[in-house]
Write an enzyme that holds these catalytic residues in place. Structure first.
Site, short mmCIF file in Angstrom:
data_model
loop_
_atom_site.label_atom_id
_atom_site.label_comp_id
_atom_site.label_asym_id
_atom_site.label_seq_id
_atom_site.Cartn_x
_atom_site.Cartn_y
_atom_site.Cartn_z
CE1 TYR A 1 -3.10 -2.97 0.27
CE2 TYR A 1 -3.28 -2.62 2.63
CZ TYR A 1 -3.62 -3.33 1.51
OH TYR A 1 -4.48 -4.40 1.60
CG HIS B 1 -0.92 -8.75 0.01
ND1 HIS B 1 -0.50 -7.43 -0.09
CD2 HIS B 1 -2.25 -8.73 -0.25
CE1 HIS B 1 -1.53 -6.66 -0.41
NE2 HIS B 1 -2.61 -7.44 -0.52
#
Length: 325
Positions: free
Chosen positions: A49, A133
């Protein structure tokens, strides 16, 4: 080691990293403050992110807070490094990113280094949950080294719980069936509009005792505001999906319930779902999500959605707050 107790509503921290638009450090701080004020003390972030910016901003916002007052998850699989000479950053939807690059790394050293980098950016000694992830295209490396490395960190007490985070429920189902997974973060596959996880992931989680955190409850925005041009699963919603969402909105309105409130509550119809993480780019969005989550939704509304053919007859339906209590 058991999964830490999670509040039913958590804060997704991708927007803190300028997802699609720039926000200030002050707005990021206020967003986290609002999460604590409304009881959303589960915070989910990732190196991906904003190339570390989410973790950096979250770390500043958490500085000085009692570490036992919140649960925090981050992710591994993508390791960050400084840019090489002449190399440009790849923002991948984030604005004003730092001069860093992402690299897939599932080696034991890479997993540990990725977590150590996260801890440094967060200014913390530990995180509670670590997810591998978006690993759907890297399964051989996950089985060979990535998951064993993460499991070793769990065994050593470095992290409390481990799992996977992605939007491919079929892959999550396979991983849960094969491996000792504590918790998964499944985005967009168990919503008012999408039942895929009910048919593959959720039965396996229930059998294995694996907890489920849901993300993407608004399916990229369509269930937040089903207007023409709205996004569904990261692209413009097809006409038939848009029409279904609008029909759902009309049924919900007949019971005085915003569609967003129904979308937030619905995933908890399945007993394996313990929390929903919802992104927010400002304190008003956090407070709005918390208010929507507290809506008193009558059982009759869910049954009306089934009667109108907008939910399948075989899906579980949420309990009322009184039934849950």
């Amino acid at each position: 080691m058991p999964v830490p107790a999670l509040p039913r509503l958590g804060l997704g921290c991708a927007p803190l990293a300028n997802l699609y638009r720039v926000i200030t450090d002050e707005e990021a701080d206020a967003t986290v403050d609002a999460a604590f004020a409304t009881g959303c003390h589960y915070l989910d972030t990732a190196p991906h992110y904003g190339l570390g910016r989410s973790e950096e901003r979250l770390g500043r916002a958490l500085a000085g807070r009692d570490r036992s007052s919140y649960v925090l998850s981050t992710k591994v699989g993508r390791r960050l490094r400084d840019l090489r000479p002449g190399e440009a950053p790849d923002p991948q939807g984030f604005a004003d990113v730092p001069a860093r690059a992402r690299e897939w790394d599932f080696t034991a050293d890479g997993i540990r280094a990725t977590l150590e980098g996260s801890l440094e950016r967060l200014g913390l000694d530990f995180v509670d949950i670590v997810y591998l992830h978006d690993v759907e295209n890297h399964l051989p490396q996950v089985y060979d080294s990535g998951f064993p490395a993460l499991a070793a960190l769990r065994d050593q007490g470095v992290v409390k719980a481990i799992g996977f985070g992605m939007n491919h429920s079929d892959v999550l189902a396979r991983l849960v069936a094969d491996l000792d997974v504590d918790v998964v973060l499944c985005a967009g596959r168990w919503t008012l509009l999408e039942r895929t996880a009910l048919d593959d992931l959720l039965p396996v989680c229930e059998k294995r005792g694996t907890q489920v955190v849901v993300g993407g409850v608004y399916n990229s925005g369509l269930l937040a505001d089903p207007r023409p041009g709205a996004h569904y699963d990261y692209a413009q919603a097809p006409p038939e999906i848009l029409a279904r969402a609008q029909a759902m909105q009309a049924v919900c309105a007949g019971y005085g319930v915003p569609l967003r409130a129904a979308a937030l509550r619905y995933p908890f119809a399945h007993p394996s779902v313990v929390s929903a993480v919802v992104g927010a780019a400002g304190p008003e969005e956090v407070r709005d999500n918390a208010a929507l989550f507290s809506y008193d939704i009558p059982d009759a509304m869910w049954h009306a959605l089934v009667a109108e053919g907008l939910l399948d007859a075989d899906v579980p339906l949420p309990l009322t707050a009184a039934q849950e209590g």
